[in-house]
Design a protein around this motif. Structure first.
Motif, PDB file in Angstrom:
ATOM      1  N   UNK A 148      71.981  46.908  86.038  1.00 43.70           N
ATOM      2  CA  UNK A 148      70.831  47.750  86.360  1.00 43.70           C
ATOM      3  C   UNK A 148      69.873  47.825  85.167  1.00 43.70           C
ATOM      4  N   UNK A 149      68.582  47.920  85.442  1.00 39.78           N
ATOM      5  CA  UNK A 149      67.631  48.053  84.329  1.00 39.78           C
ATOM      6  C   UNK A 149      67.857  49.365  83.586  1.00 39.78           C
ATOM      7  N   UNK A 150      67.798  49.312  82.266  1.00 37.06           N
ATOM      8  CA  UNK A 150      68.016  50.531  81.473  1.00 37.06           C
ATOM      9  C   UNK A 150      66.664  51.228  81.245  1.00 37.06           C
ATOM     10  N   UNK A 151      66.003  51.487  82.351  1.00 33.79           N
ATOM     11  CA  UNK A 151      64.646  52.027  82.291  1.00 33.79           C
ATOM     12  C   UNK A 151      64.477  53.088  83.352  1.00 33.79           C
ATOM     13  N   UNK A 152      63.549  53.997  83.105  1.00 31.99           N
ATOM     14  CA  UNK A 152      63.177  54.985  84.117  1.00 31.99           C
ATOM     15  C   UNK A 152      61.734  55.369  83.840  1.00 31.99           C
ATOM     16  N   UNK A 153      61.163  56.178  84.717  1.00 25.51           N
ATOM     17  CA  UNK A 153      59.807  56.659  84.459  1.00 25.51           C
ATOM     18  C   UNK A 153      59.761  57.416  83.130  1.00 25.51           C
TER      19      UNK A 153
END
Lengths: 414, 464
Positions: free
Chosen positions: A393-398
């Protein structure tokens, strides 16, 4: 002959692995793997969306290798009582609401409401939550006495079809709340279940003589799996006497009762254990927040465990699901066993709702995994990698995007 | 050249003095409004509940890891408490000290007592009930004349839980329904029958104000002003225009100025004796409020919640305004949508004063964990921040926000002996407060089991 059979058996055993090896696989080696009891250094092989092998001596030929360097590997965390994907901003109903009865409090019965249809897989809360190692939740409706049916969702995928793993997973009811009195609510739950039973016994007669609108039939139909014990009934209750009343109400029926909230559950721990009724609780809730939880205690989970009650841990939240492991850590702080806490947000969570293959690291299980920098319940730890159905999963969020935009303020002043 | 400018300035000053001179002829004198306000409230501030003050015992806390919150690295050493104050602290072993009670704290950690700048304990006490809703005077959007301490119930059962979490001082605040919600009160976590006697000795008066969604929602729904953010700012400006006039009156009329509880509070803000505590989330709301403060020339001591403070951290740091925020609470309202866990760390990095507050009867029990979350989030993001910095977010920065940093917030000789002994590293989720000292007395001891402190909880378990 004997040798031949052994060879054949061996081939059979190898065959799936060989087959699997033809698909791309990932071998995570040298990780401290959560077994359900403790952490053991092992290798875990993921193939497609499944875990295909776990052990200290497993074949990793042809697999992409990932050296975990002694980091901790757990099943993806699970919060079993959330409203994720149903609400974006709590005070803005236009952003979504889990409360189907919100605009008409007289419609306290919504058994046929299936929350999965309202689930928004593009909620920005999902990546924020996932970054804390949560890979699945049960998302629930609220409102009324019988609020509707919850669904099991994975925190990945951009469509309902991908994200919703099981709909009509659990029926949600409450004897708290603003709906008249607890006596009325209890009686209504009982009456509804009885009516559903009568409906099930003689549907034709029922339909022929029914004078009420069709909506009612839909309610009763939805309740049939509950009285058959196929779909559990999760009831929000905090006061010990409410829990006691619910246990009595369900005694002798096939209804699989689950208590949510359960602030005073420790006071009726033995009855709960005898009835094999699990309790979902937030271990950070204590004190007499309301008249329903005068005896709320931090060691609620510990006391329940000691008396043999199955304890699940939840944040009962949307934006706060990210604090799930802090909840579990606090349960340990207040006396729950470490295994009880970590299993309460993995293995037991899945098991209670019949979600086979979730919450465990075993061959054949879902490849929902989190690799942590350190001991997973500790605040200093964080996920290094997260897999859902085998996909990293991408280790990103808004929120990480906002952080990065404002890391320097120079860009804001051209 | 320099002499020339000096002359110009001097002549300007003279002209100015001349004007004053003219007024003086008419109105004779200019009063000191600060003195007048202070004199007026002497009796309002005096506690009827008299406390017999006994000096705290002689205590040595030794062999512990000491985190002083001064920025200094943690060390293994000892602290001597005497007469309610920290007498000494040092690395290494403590020598003999006759008459001292000694605590061998091997493996344990010591920090200053935790200070929560934003609590509604007592004003929204447990159990939640209509009759307990004493934190928002929602009968009008501008109520600077109400005092949180007058709505504070000292029997709130949650006070005991907060102390068990290491909290030694709180600011109990009115809610944020109103543009100007009323005075806050800084309370020492001591057991008293009334809030007045709990007040932290010498703590300045504070005033709670709010911008953003809450006031406009609460009053807009009633068809009253404010109904928009525009209306919010008009409300603030209206109040301070009145307050400005009132200060002028105080100067001119002195003790003959008619009394007004609200204007007396607002005058204190303009005169700098009352510390403004402003509930604000969005960066642009923060800036809008800064404009109001600039227009009326008063200082803001602290923004509270400030989820978007990181976007204007340069300005907040420069103006030396602290920001009380959470570690990761967000999204509940639209103005909370841009919250990020690195907020505190980014503020710190910009030279600002972040504070981790609770605003919750549950969160207040684990502010050490909340500070830890905010610290690790910052560290992970590569922001320059240390454990010692993060400890300041729940101690000295909070003390500064309330104007009591000369008394508490760090472990330094001479300060009040408000101290927490933790079972282990306080930034661990498993850490528990084992002893909590207030003014050198054991206020809480984990091992000691007794009756609940709150009268409300007493006897609840009898009805088995």
């Amino acid at each position: 002959m004997k040798t031949f059979i052994t060879v054949l058996l061996a081939l059979c055993l190898i065959a799936p692995a060989t087959h699997a090896a033809s698909k791309p696989c990932l071998a995570i080696s040298g990780a401290k793997v959560w077994t359900g009891h403790n952490f053991k250094v092992m290798t875990v092989v993921l193939t497609g969306d499944k875990i295909t092998d776990v052990g200290s001596k497993v074949s990793v030929t042809g697999c992409r290798m990932l050296n975990a360097k002694g980091r901790f590997l757990t099943p993806g965390l699970i919060d079993v009582a959330t409203h994720l994907g149903l609400v974006e901003i709590r005070l803005e109903p236009s952003s979504g609401t889990p409360n189907y009865t919100r605009h008409d409090s007289t419609r306290a019965l919504r058994a046929s409401f299936d929350v999965a249809d309202a689930y928004n897989p593009r909620s920005v809360i999902i990546p924020v939550t996932r970054l804390e190692g949560v890979t699945s939740v049960i998302t629930l409706p609220t409102g009324g006495i019988i609020a509707g049916q919850g669904a099991w969702v994975n925190l990945a995928g951009s469509s309902q079809a991908e994200a919703v793993k099981k709909r009509q997973l659990v029926m949600v009811a409450s004897i708290r709340g603003k709906e008249r009195s607890r006596a009325f609510n209890l009686h209504t739950i009982k009456a509804q279940l009885l009516e559903a039973a009568s409906f099930q016994r003689d549907q034709t007669k029922w339909l022929k003589h029914q004078t009420r609108p069709y909506r009612k039939t839909a309610q009763l139909k939805a309740l049939i799996p509950v009285i058959e014990g196929k779909v559990p009934l999760m009831v929000s209750a905090n006061r010990a006497s409410d829990i006691e009343a619910l246990l009595r109400l369900m005694k002798g029926t096939k209804v699989k009762l689950i208590i949510a909230g359960g602030a005073e559950a420790w006071m009726v721990a033995r009855q709960l254990a005898a009835a094999k009724v699990p309790v979902i609780l937030n271990p950070m809730v204590n004190g007499p927040g309301s008249f329903d939880q005068i005896h709320g205690r931090l060691d609620n989970a510990a006391r329940l465990e000691k008396d043999g009650v199955k304890v699940l841990i939840s944040t009962f939240s949307v934006h706060g699901i990210r604090a799930l492991r802090q909840c579990a850590g606090n349960a340990v702080r207040s006396g729950l066993s470490y295994a009880g806490a970590l299993n309460g947000i993995t293995r037991l969570a899945a098991d209670t709702f019949g979600m086979k293959g979730y919450g465990i690291i075993e061959a054949g299980a879902q490849a929902n995994l989190v690799l942590w920098t350190g001991e997973p319940l500790e605040i200093s730890s964080s996920p290094v990698s997260i897999w859902i159905e085998g996909r990293g999963q991408p280790m990103k969020s808004r929120q990480t995007e906002l952080r990065d935009r404002y890391k320097s303020l120079k860009v804001q002043t051209p | 050249m320099i002499t020339r400018s000096a002359l110009i300035i001097a002549s300007l000053l003279l002209t100015h003095c001349g004007t004053t001179g003219l007024t003086r002829k008419k109105a004779s004198r200019v009063y000191n409004p600060i003195k007048i306000l202070k004199a007026r409230e002497v009796r309002a501030n005096r506690a009827i509940e008299k406390i017999r003050v006994t000096a705290g015992p002689l205590v040595i806390l030794e062999n512990a890891t000491i985190m002083t919150a001064t920025g200094q690295n943690e060390f293994i050493g000892y602290i001597v408490l005497d007469k309610g104050r920290i007498k000494a602290l040092a690395k290494g072993a403590a020598g003999p000290l006759p008459g001292a009670k000694r605590y061998d704290l091997k493996g344990k950690f010591i920090t200053p007592g935790i200070i929560d700048t934003h609590s509604h304990l007592g004003v929204y006490p447990a159990p939640h009930a209509k009759a307990h809703s004493d934190g928002n005077e929602m009968t009008g959007p501008t109520t600077p004349g109400v005092w949180a301490e007058h709505g504070f119930w000292p029997q709130d059962p949650n006070l005991e839980f907060a102390v068990a979490g290491g909290v030694t001082t709180i600011q109990a605040l009115p809610g944020s329904a109103n543009l100007i919600g009323g005075r806050g009160v800084t309370l020492h976590m001591v057991r008293r029958r009334g809030s007045r006697a709990m007040r932290f000795p010498g703590a300045p008066t504070t005033l709670k104000m709010a911008c953003g969604e809450n006031p406009k929602r609460v009053y807009g729904k009633k068809g009253r002003a404010p109904g928009t953010r525009m209306g919010n700012v008009r409300g603030h400006r209206k109040a301070f225009i009145k307050a400005q006039n009132y200060v002028q009156k105080l100067k001119r009329l002195g003790p003959r100025t008619p009394r007004d509880p609200g204007l007396e509070t607002l005058a204190g803000v303009l005169l700098g004796t009352v510390l403004s505590q402003v509930h604000c989330y969005r960066a642009d709301d923060i800036l809008a409020f800064l404009q109001v403060a600039d227009e009326f020339d008063f200082k803001i001591r602290a923004f509270h919640h400030g989820l978007e403070a990181y976007k204007v951290r340069d300005i907040l740091a420069k103006k030396n305004i602290s920001v009380s925020t959470w570690a990761d609470w967000w999204g509940y309202k639209l103005e909370m949508f841009d919250g990020i866990p690195e907020n505190a760390a980014l503020l710190h990095d910009a030279g600002g004063k972040p504070v981790i507050h609770s605003d919750s009867s549950l969160g207040i029990q684990r502010l050490n964990q909340e500070a830890a979350k905010a610290f690790y989030a910052g560290q992970r993001a590569g922001i320059k921040v240390t454990r010692q910095d993060a400890l300041r977010w729940i101690t000295i920065n909070a003390a500064w926000t309330l104007g009591i940093d000369h008394e508490v917030g760090t472990l330094e000789p001479g300060k009040r002996a408000d101290i927490v002994v933790w079972s282990r590293d306080p930034f661990s989720v498993y850490a528990k407060a084992e002893w909590v000292f207030v003014d050198g007395f054991v206020r809480y001891a984990r091992a000691k089991k007794g009756k609940p402190e709150s009268d409300f909880m007493l006897g609840q378990e009898v009805a088995k």
